[in-house]
Write an enzyme that holds these catalytic residues in place. Sequence first.
Site, PDB file in Angstrom:
ATOM      1  CG  ASP A  81      50.829  31.629  98.626  1.00 27.26           C
ATOM      2  OD1 ASP A  81      51.305  32.165  99.638  1.00 27.26           O
ATOM      3  OD2 ASP A  81      49.911  32.127  97.956  1.00 27.26           O
ATOM      4  CG  ASN A 155      45.773  26.613  99.660  1.00 25.71           C
ATOM      5  OD1 ASN A 155      45.488  27.270 100.658  1.00 25.71           O
ATOM      6  ND2 ASN A 155      46.759  26.949  98.844  1.00 25.71           N
ATOM      7  CD  GLU A 156      43.955  23.742  96.095  1.00 23.88           C
ATOM      8  OE1 GLU A 156      45.070  23.218  95.837  1.00 23.88           O
ATOM      9  OE2 GLU A 156      43.840  24.934  96.399  1.00 23.88           O
ATOM     10  NE  ARG A 166      36.162  10.355  76.142  1.00 23.75           N
ATOM     11  CZ  ARG A 166      35.956   9.040  76.099  1.00 23.75           C
ATOM     12  NH1 ARG A 166      36.894   8.239  75.634  1.00 23.75           N
ATOM     13  NH2 ARG A 166      34.818   8.529  76.533  1.00 23.75           N
ATOM     14  CG  ASP A 185      38.127  20.336  81.901  1.00 21.53           C
ATOM     15  OD1 ASP A 185      37.672  19.425  81.187  1.00 21.53           O
ATOM     16  OD2 ASP A 185      38.550  21.412  81.449  1.00 21.53           O
ATOM     17  CB  THR A 196      42.664  33.705  97.939  1.00 26.00           C
ATOM     18  OG1 THR A 196      43.399  33.060  98.976  1.00 26.00           O
ATOM     19  CG2 THR A 196      41.614  34.610  98.563  1.00 26.00           C
ATOM     20  CB  ALA A 197      44.628  28.818  96.274  1.00 27.83           C
ATOM     21  CB  ALA A 199      38.482  27.541  95.252  1.00 24.67           C
ATOM     22  CB  SER A 201      42.239  29.918  89.389  1.00 22.05           C
ATOM     23  OG  SER A 201      43.310  30.597  90.008  1.00 22.05           O
TER      24      SER A 201
END
Length: 366
Positions: A81, A155-156, A166, A185, A196-197, A199, A201
């Site tokens: 990918d 993807n994102e 921190r 985080d 499916t990538a 996001a 996880s």
Amino acid sequence: MSETPARRVLVLAHTGRQDAIDAALQAIRILDEEGLDSVMPAADVAAVRAAVGEDPGFRPLSLGEDCALSDVSLGLVLGGDGSVLRAADLVRGHGIPLLAVNLGHVGFLAESERTDLHRTVKAIADEAYVVIERMALDVVVRVDGREAARTWALNEASVEKSNRERMLEVVVSVDDSPLTAFGCDGVVLGTPTGSTAYAFSAGGPVVWPGVEALLFVPISAHALFARPLVVGPHSTIAVDIMTRTRETGVLWCDGRRTVDLPPNARVEVTRSTEPVRLARLSPVPFADRLVRKFRLPTEGWRGPVTDEDVRAREATAVAEVETVEPRHAGPRPDVVPPPTSALPVLTPEDLERYRSRDGRGGDRTS
């Protein structure tokens, strides 16, 4: 009359892996046999020649020297990918469809596997494929109200903390309406393709590619309300870096393009007007792709009911179905007394007696 020029196919391979180089050499030989011209970036041509030497069958055109992207009809991606994301970045703005052969692990964006390479290249030569479009994101970074960067993502776009020790404090808005604020985080702003990538996880939903929507998925949010959200395709999702802790963040788009985010930076994500085009050899339901790529357990499932099953069921006597009205539609039952007795009511004398037993005047009952 001059002959029609041969179709040109852009071959993109992970030149740091020997199996990808071997696949590229095989694909180029098949393309040549089918009368198609293969094209590779000049840096990839040099990397392959450095790895295999002077192979007489390796004669691709160099992109930018022998031809331009406007001369290419399709891109053949050999890798995982990450290679597809690299290819999508390279052909951005030219509308070139991409067909990927998976040489990685999951390869969710890939259309075929390494063992199908010959069939895949033959299908390219025969133009036996269809082209689908996947929604992409336009990403804008503003600092103190001024546009500092503009990029895109398939993807994102993920906003992440810079310092491991921190948390990053953010405010999330949808269509300029503040929605929630929390420490985290990071957050993932994704597309259905990216569901499916990263996001996925981070605990986000799997969204079918045909759904036009934007995703918001928090990463390790320190908040009671920090659920993944799915918003409309015409909305704008914004993430503001709060200045209270003076912590900085970093923006990653598809894990490839990055922008530093100082306090008071704002990341705005909208649907892009330019989708990514993917070539498919045999379009299958997305559910089948999910099962195959994630190896979901489906053993024991006998499939949908067939006509034979219906006829066999009709031939068998079936008990009549009884319709039961909701409880509130029927007559009210008699009032049933509670299973426990009521608490006794204390008289003024009882209260005075209890208070005198406790010098503090408090309640000593349990």
